[in-house]
Design an enzyme around this catalytic site. Sequence first.
Site, mmCIF file in Angstrom:
data_model
loop_
_atom_site.group_PDB
_atom_site.id
_atom_site.type_symbol
_atom_site.label_atom_id
_atom_site.label_comp_id
_atom_site.label_asym_id
_atom_site.label_seq_id
_atom_site.Cartn_x
_atom_site.Cartn_y
_atom_site.Cartn_z
ATOM 1 N N ASN A 96 0.872 -1.178 0.000
ATOM 2 C CA ASN A 96 0.000 0.000 0.000
ATOM 3 C C ASN A 96 0.906 1.224 0.000
ATOM 4 O OD1 ASN A 96 -1.827 2.032 0.457
ATOM 5 N ND2 ASN A 96 -2.260 1.461 2.585
ATOM 6 N N HIS A 109 -9.701 1.135 4.839
ATOM 7 C CA HIS A 109 -8.402 1.308 5.497
ATOM 8 C C HIS A 109 -8.596 2.242 6.694
ATOM 9 C CE1 HIS A 109 -4.280 2.480 6.302
ATOM 10 N NE2 HIS A 109 -3.918 1.375 5.665
ATOM 11 N N LYS A 157 0.128 4.274 -0.338
ATOM 12 C CA LYS A 157 -0.503 5.485 0.211
ATOM 13 C C LYS A 157 -0.227 6.688 -0.710
ATOM 14 C CE LYS A 157 0.045 3.453 4.726
ATOM 15 N NZ LYS A 157 -0.072 3.597 6.151
ATOM 16 N N GLU A 215 -6.971 4.625 7.794
ATOM 17 C CA GLU A 215 -6.763 6.053 7.510
ATOM 18 C C GLU A 215 -8.016 6.660 6.870
ATOM 19 O OE1 GLU A 215 -3.030 5.554 5.456
ATOM 20 O OE2 GLU A 215 -2.125 4.971 7.369
ATOM 21 N N SER A 252 3.098 -2.453 10.408
ATOM 22 C CA SER A 252 4.542 -2.463 10.657
ATOM 23 C C SER A 252 5.207 -3.805 10.349
ATOM 24 C CB SER A 252 4.845 -2.006 12.086
ATOM 25 O OG SER A 252 4.388 -0.672 12.271
ATOM 26 N N GLY A 283 2.033 1.987 10.761
ATOM 27 C CA GLY A 283 2.977 3.099 10.635
ATOM 28 C C GLY A 283 3.617 3.506 11.945
ATOM 29 N N GLU A 300 -5.791 -5.260 10.432
ATOM 30 C CA GLU A 300 -4.778 -4.236 10.661
ATOM 31 C C GLU A 300 -5.073 -3.514 11.978
ATOM 32 O OE1 GLU A 300 -2.693 -2.987 6.847
ATOM 33 O OE2 GLU A 300 -4.434 -1.709 7.024
#
Length: 249
Positions: free
Chosen positions: A9, A95, A11, A97, A212, A173, A167
Amino acid sequence: MRRSLVIGNWKMHGTRTSNRELITQIQTGLNEGQNCDVAVCVPFTAIPDASATVANSTLRLGAQNVANAEQGAYTGEVSVGMLSEYDCQYALVGHSERRQIYRETDELVAERYEYAIKGGITPVLCIGETDEEREQGKTFAVIDEQLSAVINHCGIDSLSKAVIAYEPVWAIGTGKTATPDQAQEVHAYIRNQIAAQNADIAEKLIILYGGSVKPENAAELFGRDDIDGGLIGGASLQADSFLAIINAA
Ligand code: PEP
């Protein structure tokens, strides 16, 4: 027997030139007999170049989101038909985010998932709890809620055409990876919840871990029974680390 899958991904990273270089490096570095499927979810603007690069190779292409409609007055959205024109095979939906920064709700995520499936693209449904939710013992309740939004909207059978990515938000991250035991526990829970409704779909469903993942921890995570590969953010932005993770799968 499920075949492993590793998805990068990217991003909102890179330039036209750097993204072209990265995809070429990844494609060149893939082993011919690699025993896992590999895809990259690139920014929308990188899709045309990436599509031309991956044509006739084993590397697959994906998008980072997909519209909850076929066409029309949806400013800023990209439809499944538009993605299919560039041979995208996957689209991330839900996701964290998108859920956190853009306030995407379970209902909206379920609609995006629905349109991906209807348009022949595999949705990669991202689910997972925040740090606070884990501390409060709500991990499984969050998983149930996010999963059932999609099952209630599209039916259990839709999962035969989808991929799930567990996730944990606290691991994305942050450099703080879930331990293999923590990840396996939630993956097994997801599979069991689905098996209670359809054992065959649960058995075949690909469930990725994301948060991560690095070359150093990938093999141990991917070695667990219910972890079928990974959704990789930061480490997919360097060909060397992404390829090392693919080799671990
Ligand atoms: C992600 O964004 O899906 C992700 C897993 O990111 P990272 O690998 O950087 O934690």
